[in-house]
Design a protein around this motif. Structure first.
Motif, PDB file in Angstrom:
ATOM      1  N   VAL A  76       0.837  -1.201   0.000  1.00 56.10           N
ATOM      2  CA  VAL A  76       0.000   0.000   0.000  1.00 56.10           C
ATOM      3  C   VAL A  76       0.877   1.259   0.000  1.00 56.10           C
ATOM      4  O   VAL A  76       0.615   2.218  -0.743  1.00 56.10           O
ATOM      5  CB  VAL A  76      -0.949   0.014   1.221  1.00 56.10           C
ATOM      6  N   PHE A  77       1.928   1.233   0.801  1.00 54.70           N
ATOM      7  CA  PHE A  77       2.836   2.383   0.875  1.00 54.70           C
ATOM      8  C   PHE A  77       3.501   2.613  -0.480  1.00 54.70           C
ATOM      9  O   PHE A  77       3.641   3.759  -0.935  1.00 54.70           O
ATOM     10  CB  PHE A  77       3.882   2.138   1.963  1.00 54.70           C
ATOM     11  N   ILE A  78       3.905   1.535  -1.139  1.00 61.12           N
ATOM     12  CA  ILE A  78       4.512   1.648  -2.471  1.00 61.12           C
ATOM     13  C   ILE A  78       3.507   2.226  -3.467  1.00 61.12           C
ATOM     14  O   ILE A  78       3.843   3.089  -4.285  1.00 61.12           O
ATOM     15  CB  ILE A  78       5.025   0.280  -2.953  1.00 61.12           C
ATOM     16  N   PHE A  79       2.261   1.755  -3.400  1.00 57.74           N
ATOM     17  CA  PHE A  79       1.230   2.277  -4.292  1.00 57.74           C
ATOM     18  C   PHE A  79       1.079   3.787  -4.127  1.00 57.74           C
ATOM     19  O   PHE A  79       1.011   4.537  -5.105  1.00 57.74           O
ATOM     20  CB  PHE A  79      -0.122   1.606  -4.007  1.00 57.74           C
ATOM     21  N   LEU A  80       0.999   4.245  -2.886  1.00 57.15           N
ATOM     22  CA  LEU A  80       0.786   5.667  -2.625  1.00 57.15           C
ATOM     23  C   LEU A  80       1.982   6.504  -3.080  1.00 57.15           C
ATOM     24  O   LEU A  80       1.813   7.566  -3.701  1.00 57.15           O
ATOM     25  CB  LEU A  80       0.528   5.887  -1.133  1.00 57.15           C
ATOM     26  N   LEU A  81       3.186   6.019  -2.806  1.00 58.87           N
ATOM     27  CA  LEU A  81       4.377   6.742  -3.252  1.00 58.87           C
ATOM     28  C   LEU A  81       4.483   6.745  -4.773  1.00 58.87           C
ATOM     29  O   LEU A  81       4.901   7.739  -5.382  1.00 58.87           O
ATOM     30  CB  LEU A  81       5.636   6.107  -2.644  1.00 58.87           C
ATOM     31  N   GLY A 277      -1.946  12.450  -7.398  1.00 55.58           N
ATOM     32  CA  GLY A 277      -1.382  11.127  -7.643  1.00 55.58           C
ATOM     33  C   GLY A 277      -1.738  10.137  -6.543  1.00 55.58           C
ATOM     34  O   GLY A 277      -2.080   8.980  -6.813  1.00 55.58           O
ATOM     35  N   LEU A 278      -1.672  10.608  -5.308  1.00 52.00           N
ATOM     36  CA  LEU A 278      -2.039   9.752  -4.166  1.00 52.00           C
ATOM     37  C   LEU A 278      -3.492   9.311  -4.254  1.00 52.00           C
ATOM     38  O   LEU A 278      -3.817   8.131  -4.065  1.00 52.00           O
ATOM     39  CB  LEU A 278      -1.812  10.504  -2.853  1.00 52.00           C
ATOM     40  N   MET A 279      -4.378  10.238  -4.540  1.00 53.28           N
ATOM     41  CA  MET A 279      -5.797   9.917  -4.605  1.00 53.28           C
ATOM     42  C   MET A 279      -6.095   8.956  -5.757  1.00 53.28           C
ATOM     43  O   MET A 279      -7.041   8.165  -5.682  1.00 53.28           O
ATOM     44  CB  MET A 279      -6.619  11.200  -4.772  1.00 53.28           C
ATOM     45  N   GLY A 280      -5.295   9.025  -6.799  1.00 52.04           N
ATOM     46  CA  GLY A 280      -5.477   8.106  -7.919  1.00 52.04           C
ATOM     47  C   GLY A 280      -5.186   6.664  -7.556  1.00 52.04           C
ATOM     48  O   GLY A 280      -5.607   5.741  -8.265  1.00 52.04           O
ATOM     49  N   MET A 281      -4.461   6.455  -6.445  1.00 46.10           N
ATOM     50  CA  MET A 281      -4.119   5.106  -6.002  1.00 46.10           C
ATOM     51  C   MET A 281      -4.994   4.646  -4.835  1.00 46.10           C
ATOM     52  O   MET A 281      -4.744   3.619  -4.231  1.00 46.10           O
ATOM     53  CB  MET A 281      -2.643   5.057  -5.572  1.00 46.10           C
ATOM     54  N   ALA A 282      -6.039   5.410  -4.516  1.00 47.77           N
ATOM     55  CA  ALA A 282      -6.884   5.079  -3.362  1.00 47.77           C
ATOM     56  C   ALA A 282      -7.602   3.750  -3.557  1.00 47.77           C
ATOM     57  O   ALA A 282      -7.654   2.914  -2.643  1.00 47.77           O
ATOM     58  CB  ALA A 282      -7.902   6.205  -3.126  1.00 47.77           C
ATOM     59  N   GLU A 283      -8.168   3.532  -4.751  1.00 46.21           N
ATOM     60  CA  GLU A 283      -8.951   2.313  -4.972  1.00 46.21           C
ATOM     61  C   GLU A 283      -8.105   1.054  -4.810  1.00 46.21           C
ATOM     62  O   GLU A 283      -8.497   0.119  -4.110  1.00 46.21           O
ATOM     63  CB  GLU A 283      -9.589   2.327  -6.367  1.00 46.21           C
ATOM     64  N   ILE A 284      -6.934   1.048  -5.438  1.00 40.88           N
ATOM     65  CA  ILE A 284      -6.099  -0.154  -5.361  1.00 40.88           C
ATOM     66  C   ILE A 284      -5.582  -0.364  -3.938  1.00 40.88           C
ATOM     67  O   ILE A 284      -5.416  -1.512  -3.483  1.00 40.88           O
ATOM     68  CB  ILE A 284      -4.928  -0.089  -6.373  1.00 40.88           C
ATOM     69  N   SER A 285      -5.338   0.709  -3.201  1.00 42.71           N
ATOM     70  CA  SER A 285      -4.878   0.581  -1.814  1.00 42.71           C
ATOM     71  C   SER A 285      -5.967  -0.040  -0.940  1.00 42.71           C
ATOM     72  O   SER A 285      -5.709  -0.941  -0.141  1.00 42.71           O
ATOM     73  CB  SER A 285      -4.482   1.953  -1.265  1.00 42.71           C
TER      74      SER A 285
END
Length: 435
Positions: A76-81, A277-285
Motif C-alpha cells: 500500500v505504501f509503495i502504491f501511494l508513493l 497522484g495519491l488519490m489516484g491510487m486510493a482504490e487499489i490501496s
C-alpha cells in the motif's frame, strides 16, 4: 498460542464468490467497470466473515490483522508513493518527454520489446515488480496515446518484464523466501532459474516485436532532455540497489525540484500534483487491504491447509513430486494473491518433498519462484495487474491475453520438470542438505 487449523475446502468459497462477481460480471456486461472490483471484494469479505466461526469481534480482529500484514502495508505504501511520483512526473511533462524519447531512439516495432527489457532491468535491480510497474505503466499509457498501440499490450509488456526481473533478482522478496525455505545458495538458485526462464524471455521479446507493429506510426515530438531525469534517476537508484520506497521518494523530490526550477509549478502546485497522484491510487490501496483481510479468514478457516493436503497426497516419483510443488505454490498463490506469502506457505512442505524424492534444493527453490511469479503475473486481482490497469486506465482482465511472458513461464517451467532440466551434477546431489 498457535491455533490448530483443520483443512476445509469450503473455506475457499469466498474467493470463488469474488471471482464470480468480478470476472463473471465483467464477462456478462462485456465491461469490467460495470461491477466495481471493490464491491466484489467487500461482498466476498462479508461472506467469509459470516461463514467464520467465532464472535464478531474476533472475526473483525482477524480481518484487521490480515489487512495489517507487513507485506500488505508495504505494498500500500509503495502504491501511494508511486501515485505521488507519477502525479508530479506527469505535471512537469516527464512522461510525455520519456515517451517521445522512446519514439525517437527505438523503431516502432521494438517499442513493446523495449518496454519489456527496461522493466526486466529495473525490476531485477530494485527487486520489486510492483515498484517497477508503478514507475513504468504511465510510460506504457503514453506510448499508447502517441502511437495507437493497444494499451493492454503495452501494460502487459511492463508486467511481463517486471515479473522476469522479480523472479531473478537477488534482492527480491520472492527469491529470498524461496532460497531461505529451501536452504540453498542464492547464486545456485539464480543459475538454475535463469536457464529455465531465459527461453520464455527471448520468445516474449520476439512476440512483442511482432504484435506492437499494429500501432499507428507517428513521428516523435521535440522534448527537453532534462525532463527525462526523474525516470533516469529511478533506473540509476535501482541499479545501485536502493530500496524501492527510497527510490520513489527520491524520484518525487527530484521531480518537484525540476518542476519548480523550470516553472511547471510552484510549491503549492507540487503538493497538489502529489495529492492528485495519491488519490489516484486510493482504490487499489483499499482493495489490497480488503484482500489481505479476506486471505486471513480463508487461512483461518482451513482453505490454505486444504490446498496443501490435497496437492501433496498422490506423489509416486521425482517428476510428480516437482509438479506437486508447482501445483501447491500455484494454488496457494491463487488463494492469497501474493507470491511471497505463497512461497512461505508452500516452502517448508516443498523442502520435505525435495528431501524425500532426492530433488536438488536449488531446483525446488526455482520451481517455487517460477510458478508463483507466473501465477502472480496473470491473476486479475493480484497487485501487479491491478496497478498496471490503474495506471494505464484499463481493466486488469483485459491484460491477460497479452501476458506472453507469464504464460511462457509456465510452459518453460513445466518442460524443465518434464525433461529433468537442468541436469544436476553429482556434487549438487551430495550437497543438497548443506547450507
Amino acid at each position: 498460542m498457535n491455533e490448530t487449523i483443520t483443512p476445509n475446502k469450503w473455506a475457499l468459497l469466498p474467493l470463488l464468490v469474488f471471482l464470480v462477481l468480478f470476472i463473471g460480471a465483467g464477462i456478462f456486461y462485456d465491461d469490467f467497470y460495470k461491477f466495481p472490483i471493490l464491491i466484489a471484494a467487500l461482498i466476498a469479505l462479508i461472506f467469509a466473515a459470516v461463514t467464520t466461526k467465532g464472535g464478531i469481534n474476533q472475526t473483525v480482529e482477524r480481518i484487521a490483522a490480515g489487512a495489517g500484514n507487513p507485506d500488505i502495508m508495504i505494498m500500500v505504501f509503495i502504491f501511494l508513493l508511486a501515485g505521488a511520483f507519477s502525479g508530479t512526473a506527469d505535471a512537469i511533462g516527464a512522461i510525455e518527454a520519456t515517451v517521445n524519447a522512446s519514439l525517437t531512439f527505438l523503431p516502432p516495432s521494438l517499442l513493446m520489446s523495449g518496454l519489456f527489457i527496461i522493466a526486466a532491468f529495473i525490476s531485477m535491480a530494485m527487486g520489486t515488480s510492483t515498484g517497477t510497474i508503478a514507475a513504468l505503466a504511465p510510460i506504457a499509457l503514453g506510448i499508447h496515446e502517441a502511437t495507437g498501440v493497444n494499451v493492454a499490450i503495452a501494460a502487459a509488456a511492463v508486467v511481463g518484464g517486471a515479473m522476469f526481473g522479480d523472479n531473478l533478482s537477488f534482492i527480491s522478496d520472492t527469491t529470498i523466501a524461496a532460497v531461505r525455505t529451501q536452504k540453498t545458495n542464492m547464486r545456485d538458485k539464480f543459475r538454475t532459474n535463469f536457464l529455465i526462464v531465459l527461453p520464455a524471455a527471448i520468445l516474449t521479446i520476439i512476440i512483442l516485436a511482432f504484435v506492437s507493429s499494429t500501432g499507428n506510426v507517428v513521428e516523435a515530438k521535440a522534448f527537453e532532455f532534462y525532463k527525462l531525469i526523474p525516470y533516469l534517476s529511478v533506473i540509476i537508484l535501482a541499479l545501485f540497489g536502493v530500496n524501492v520506497i527510497l527510490v520513489l521518494i527520491g524520484g518525487t523530490v527530484l521531480t518537484g525540484i525540476i518542476g519548480m526550477i523550470d516553472g511547471s509549478f510552484g510549491l503549492s502546485g507540487f503538493v497538489l500534483s502529489m495529492s492528485d497522484g495519491l488519490m489516484g491510487m486510493a482504490e487499489i490501496s483499499i482493495l489490497t487491504l480488503l484482500m489481505g483481510g479476506l486471505v486471513s479468514l480463508i487461512t483461518f478457516n482451513g482453505g490454505i491447509a486444504y490446498l496443501k493436503e490435497t496437492l501433496t497426497q498422490k506423489i509416486s516419483q521425482r517428476r510428480g513430486a516437482e509438479f506437486s510443488m508447482a501445483a501447491l505454490v500455484s494454488a496457494t498463490n491463487l488463494a492469497t494473491a501474493n507470491n511471497t506469502i505463497s512461497i512461505l506457505v508452500a516452502g517448508p512442505l516443498a523442502a520435505e518433498i525435495a528431501d524425500t524424492y532426492d530433488i536438488d534444493r536449488k531446483k525446488s527453490a526455482s520451481i517455487l519462484d517460477i510458478f508463483s511469479c507466473g501465477i502472480q503475473g496473470i491473476i486479475p486481482y493480484g497487485a501487479q495487474l491491478l496497478i498496471a490497469a490503474e495506471l494505464t486506465k484499463t481493466a486488469s482482465p483485459e491484460l491477460i491475453p497479452y501476458l506472453f511472458y507469464p504464460f511462457l513461464l509456465f510452459v518453460c517451467g513445466s518442460l524443465a520438470i518434464l525433461f529433468g532440466f537442468p541436469r544436476r551434477k553429482t556434487s549438487d546431489a551430495r550437497q543438497k542438505n548443506v547450507s
